[in-house]
Motif scaffolding. Sequence first.
Motif, PDB file in Angstrom:
ATOM      1  N   ASP A  94     -60.790  26.202  25.487  1.00 14.55           N
ATOM      2  CA  ASP A  94     -61.039  24.716  26.149  1.00 14.55           C
ATOM      3  C   ASP A  94     -60.425  25.307  27.473  1.00 14.55           C
ATOM      4  O   ASP A  94     -60.149  26.259  28.069  1.00 14.55           O
ATOM      5  N   ALA A  95     -60.713  24.255  28.514  1.00 11.28           N
ATOM      6  CA  ALA A  95     -60.110  24.355  29.857  1.00 11.28           C
ATOM      7  C   ALA A  95     -58.832  24.863  29.974  1.00 11.28           C
ATOM      8  O   ALA A  95     -58.215  25.666  30.757  1.00 11.28           O
ATOM      9  N   GLY A  96     -57.846  24.379  28.985  1.00  9.24           N
ATOM     10  CA  GLY A  96     -56.413  24.762  29.323  1.00  9.24           C
ATOM     11  C   GLY A  96     -56.186  26.137  28.765  1.00  9.24           C
ATOM     12  O   GLY A  96     -55.277  26.632  29.272  1.00  9.24           O
ATOM     13  N   THR A  97     -56.909  26.865  27.759  1.00  8.01           N
ATOM     14  CA  THR A  97     -56.927  28.261  27.625  1.00  8.01           C
ATOM     15  C   THR A  97     -57.170  29.074  28.564  1.00  8.01           C
ATOM     16  O   THR A  97     -56.552  30.006  28.971  1.00  8.01           O
ATOM     17  N   LEU A  98     -58.322  28.713  29.190  1.00  8.62           N
ATOM     18  CA  LEU A  98     -58.934  29.360  30.546  1.00  8.62           C
ATOM     19  C   LEU A  98     -57.628  29.182  31.509  1.00  8.62           C
ATOM     20  O   LEU A  98     -57.416  30.227  32.217  1.00  8.62           O
ATOM     21  N   ARG A  99     -57.251  27.952  31.998  1.00 10.04           N
ATOM     22  CA  ARG A  99     -56.294  27.793  32.981  1.00 10.04           C
ATOM     23  C   ARG A  99     -54.950  28.650  32.596  1.00 10.04           C
ATOM     24  O   ARG A  99     -54.278  29.497  33.471  1.00 10.04           O
ATOM     25  N   ASP A 100     -54.518  28.856  31.431  1.00 16.02           N
ATOM     26  CA  ASP A 100     -53.191  29.418  30.869  1.00 16.02           C
ATOM     27  C   ASP A 100     -53.476  31.061  31.029  1.00 16.02           C
ATOM     28  O   ASP A 100     -52.447  31.740  31.549  1.00 16.02           O
ATOM     29  N   PRO A 110     -50.892  35.634  36.140  1.00 12.51           N
ATOM     30  CA  PRO A 110     -51.769  36.797  36.306  1.00 12.51           C
ATOM     31  C   PRO A 110     -52.174  36.764  37.806  1.00 12.51           C
ATOM     32  O   PRO A 110     -52.474  38.021  38.274  1.00 12.51           O
ATOM     33  N   LEU A 111     -52.139  35.903  38.560  1.00 12.92           N
ATOM     34  CA  LEU A 111     -52.617  35.617  39.792  1.00 12.92           C
ATOM     35  C   LEU A 111     -51.510  36.615  40.685  1.00 12.92           C
ATOM     36  O   LEU A 111     -51.980  37.406  41.757  1.00 12.92           O
ATOM     37  N   ASN A 112     -50.330  36.140  40.572  1.00 10.42           N
ATOM     38  CA  ASN A 112     -49.183  36.871  41.179  1.00 10.42           C
ATOM     39  C   ASN A 112     -49.440  38.348  40.853  1.00 10.42           C
ATOM     40  O   ASN A 112     -49.080  39.301  41.689  1.00 10.42           O
ATOM     41  N   ILE A 113     -49.483  38.745  39.628  1.00  6.21           N
ATOM     42  CA  ILE A 113     -49.581  40.100  39.178  1.00  6.21           C
ATOM     43  C   ILE A 113     -50.740  40.774  39.990  1.00  6.21           C
ATOM     44  O   ILE A 113     -50.493  42.008  40.504  1.00  6.21           O
ATOM     45  N   PHE A 449     -57.867  39.586  34.023  1.00  4.10           N
ATOM     46  CA  PHE A 449     -57.798  38.500  33.627  1.00  4.10           C
ATOM     47  C   PHE A 449     -58.543  37.942  32.111  1.00  4.10           C
ATOM     48  O   PHE A 449     -58.130  37.261  31.458  1.00  4.10           O
ATOM     49  N   LEU A 450     -59.588  38.979  31.719  1.00  4.44           N
ATOM     50  CA  LEU A 450     -60.327  38.500  30.539  1.00  4.44           C
ATOM     51  C   LEU A 450     -59.305  38.773  29.322  1.00  4.44           C
ATOM     52  O   LEU A 450     -59.370  37.913  28.089  1.00  4.44           O
ATOM     53  N   MET A 451     -58.444  39.941  29.242  1.00  6.18           N
ATOM     54  CA  MET A 451     -57.490  40.293  28.324  1.00  6.18           C
ATOM     55  C   MET A 451     -56.555  39.175  28.392  1.00  6.18           C
ATOM     56  O   MET A 451     -55.949  38.864  27.142  1.00  6.18           O
ATOM     57  N   PHE A 452     -55.989  38.604  29.409  1.00  8.66           N
ATOM     58  CA  PHE A 452     -55.075  37.510  29.533  1.00  8.66           C
ATOM     59  C   PHE A 452     -55.617  36.310  28.675  1.00  8.66           C
ATOM     60  O   PHE A 452     -54.940  35.516  27.973  1.00  8.66           O
ATOM     61  N   ILE A 453     -56.849  35.917  29.067  1.00  8.59           N
ATOM     62  CA  ILE A 453     -57.282  34.737  28.381  1.00  8.59           C
ATOM     63  C   ILE A 453     -57.552  35.150  26.768  1.00  8.59           C
ATOM     64  O   ILE A 453     -57.224  34.243  26.104  1.00  8.59           O
ATOM     65  N   ALA A 459     -52.862  33.439  20.890  1.00  6.54           N
ATOM     66  CA  ALA A 459     -51.558  32.656  20.932  1.00  6.54           C
ATOM     67  C   ALA A 459     -51.864  31.115  20.347  1.00  6.54           C
ATOM     68  O   ALA A 459     -51.321  30.542  19.565  1.00  6.54           O
ATOM     69  N   ALA A 460     -52.935  30.531  21.075  1.00  4.85           N
ATOM     70  CA  ALA A 460     -53.270  29.102  20.558  1.00  4.85           C
ATOM     71  C   ALA A 460     -53.815  29.011  19.195  1.00  4.85           C
ATOM     72  O   ALA A 460     -53.603  27.943  18.730  1.00  4.85           O
TER      73      ALA A 460
END
Length: 602
Positions: A94-100, A110-113, A449-453, A459-460
């Motif tokens: 969902d949108a929460g998974t993408l946001r996280d 991730p954005l910081n990294i 970013f895709l691997m983070f998602i 995890a979810a």
Amino acid sequence: MAQVQPTSNQSVGTWPAILTIVLFFLSNIAVIFPLRLPVPFSISRAIRHALVSARVLPENPDEPQAAKRTYLHFNFITVPLISVLILLAAGVFDAGTLRDGIVGTGGVRPLNIMGLFISLAYISISLDATGLFRFLAFWVASRGGSSGRRLFTYLYVFFLLCGVIVGNDPVVLLGTPFLAYFTRVAGITPPTAWIFSQFAAANMASVVLVSANLTNLVLSEAFSLSFLAYAAHVVLPFLAAAVCVFPVLLFGLFRSPTLVPRRIDIGLDPNEVRATLVDRKGAIFGSALLVATLGVLVGVSTIGVPVWTVTVPPAVIMLLRDTYYDWSRRHLRTHPRSPTPSESPSPTIASGDIPLENVVSQKTAASLELREVHAPGTAPHDRIHGPPRTPSPHAAQSPRARKATPPPPRRGPALVPRLQAVHARVTATFPTVTYVAARLPVALLPFAFLMFILVQGLAAQGWVQVFARWWEAWVRRTGTLGAIGGMGFLSCMLCNFCGTNIGATILLARVLQVWIASGSSTENPQTHDGAIYALAVGSNFGAPTLTFSASLAGLLWRQILLQKGIQVRNSQFLIVNLPISFVAMLAASVVLVGQVYVEHPR
């Protein structure tokens, strides 16, 4: 340290959980075994016709019917992207998974990294454009004299130092072409010893500083490690590994005089070495900027300042400096003059740092302007001034034919040629900026970013909690030695099967976060610190293990070697690197065990 709440005890036997982990593994397989599937000619021609009609591509009446075969590529970007889209369409994400996965959670941002990573990459590659790294490499080579073993030692230490400062990717990007050229000039065939030692040195050295590798950034964010504390824990394991690997290289794997000759005559004089430094002022400016940036990073890492705010401004400053450098020299490129005997040609072009094909000549630029600026409906020959042309008799006798079949209306140039012309002008005006931009590891950004998602999706769905329970059971049975040895082995191996060392680090960092949040690690700080820093060491040392895809640096290394006519087989990569990684990991793990026992005595 950032706190992560354990995930709920949901079952991983549901179809969303199974689909998530299946697509996760397929995404990782695509990194190891990328595929390309041919597109049928009928479909490719239809797509091209549509693009021509939309004025995206130019018309090409001379093109044969059997157009060049096009392919669909399933690689480390497209397959993870398709996986994420499938999981979104199926309602698993969902949108929460993408946001996280993009903004971050549990201390991983991730954005910081990505901001830190791409900023330091620009500064490093810009330093390469000045010729600094090539100059240093040739200077080190000239110090080696005629002794092959001494030169091998000097270059090994040189690549270690460079890897500590700028990381493995820049060393691979800049050092591999140099070694290909150097071994060819020196007559060293095959160059196996030199290229493999460089690759090992770069990946071992990248463990020292947080900024030297993307995996280090992930760990520092996940566990709130300051840059100074991180470096203090990994510098001794790195030194132990570097010292123990060197005799394995020189006296074990590459003891043959064919690989490391006893005597080498490279024939470099001081003038030739100095000529490789094409922009001395830029090299000094960039070096000072990089050192200052790394110093500030170490200083502010203990007070919680976002790292991107430290690295992005210096990268912008370097970009502005490169832009000014190119703009101030544009007349030298567009209006060349014959050099006097005391002058040499423009070093930027002559050195080969800025490819000659990137510099558009004045004649080419003028011809582009002539093709584009003519008035609509005017034939190309009407732009050439001269006497009026006499109409042919055939033209005078058939005015009705011309009225009956009027010429098709002339349309403006298509989008792609326009963009190509703009790109050619920008490249001619700003060759340094475009050189750096073309070599930025931009492909790493969507992949990371895709691997983070995807890991956030695991995890979810409860998979990370399952892995954390397995890890907890292992540590309870084996203690500190098992925590360090087990995490070192897991991280090294999973680099080959989890979407490079980036994917392996993201996944294992999540597992350790859940394990730590459960309270199990607080019982023994030795296992806590040992597991974290064993992951740091293994994620770097895992690059030279089994497959090229254990790291994106490995994929880049193979690509550069192929461009230089040097082929390294998959079996050769495994056979040579496996003993290197084993010795490096063993030496680092022994030192790490001693460190945690000294730091946390019972």
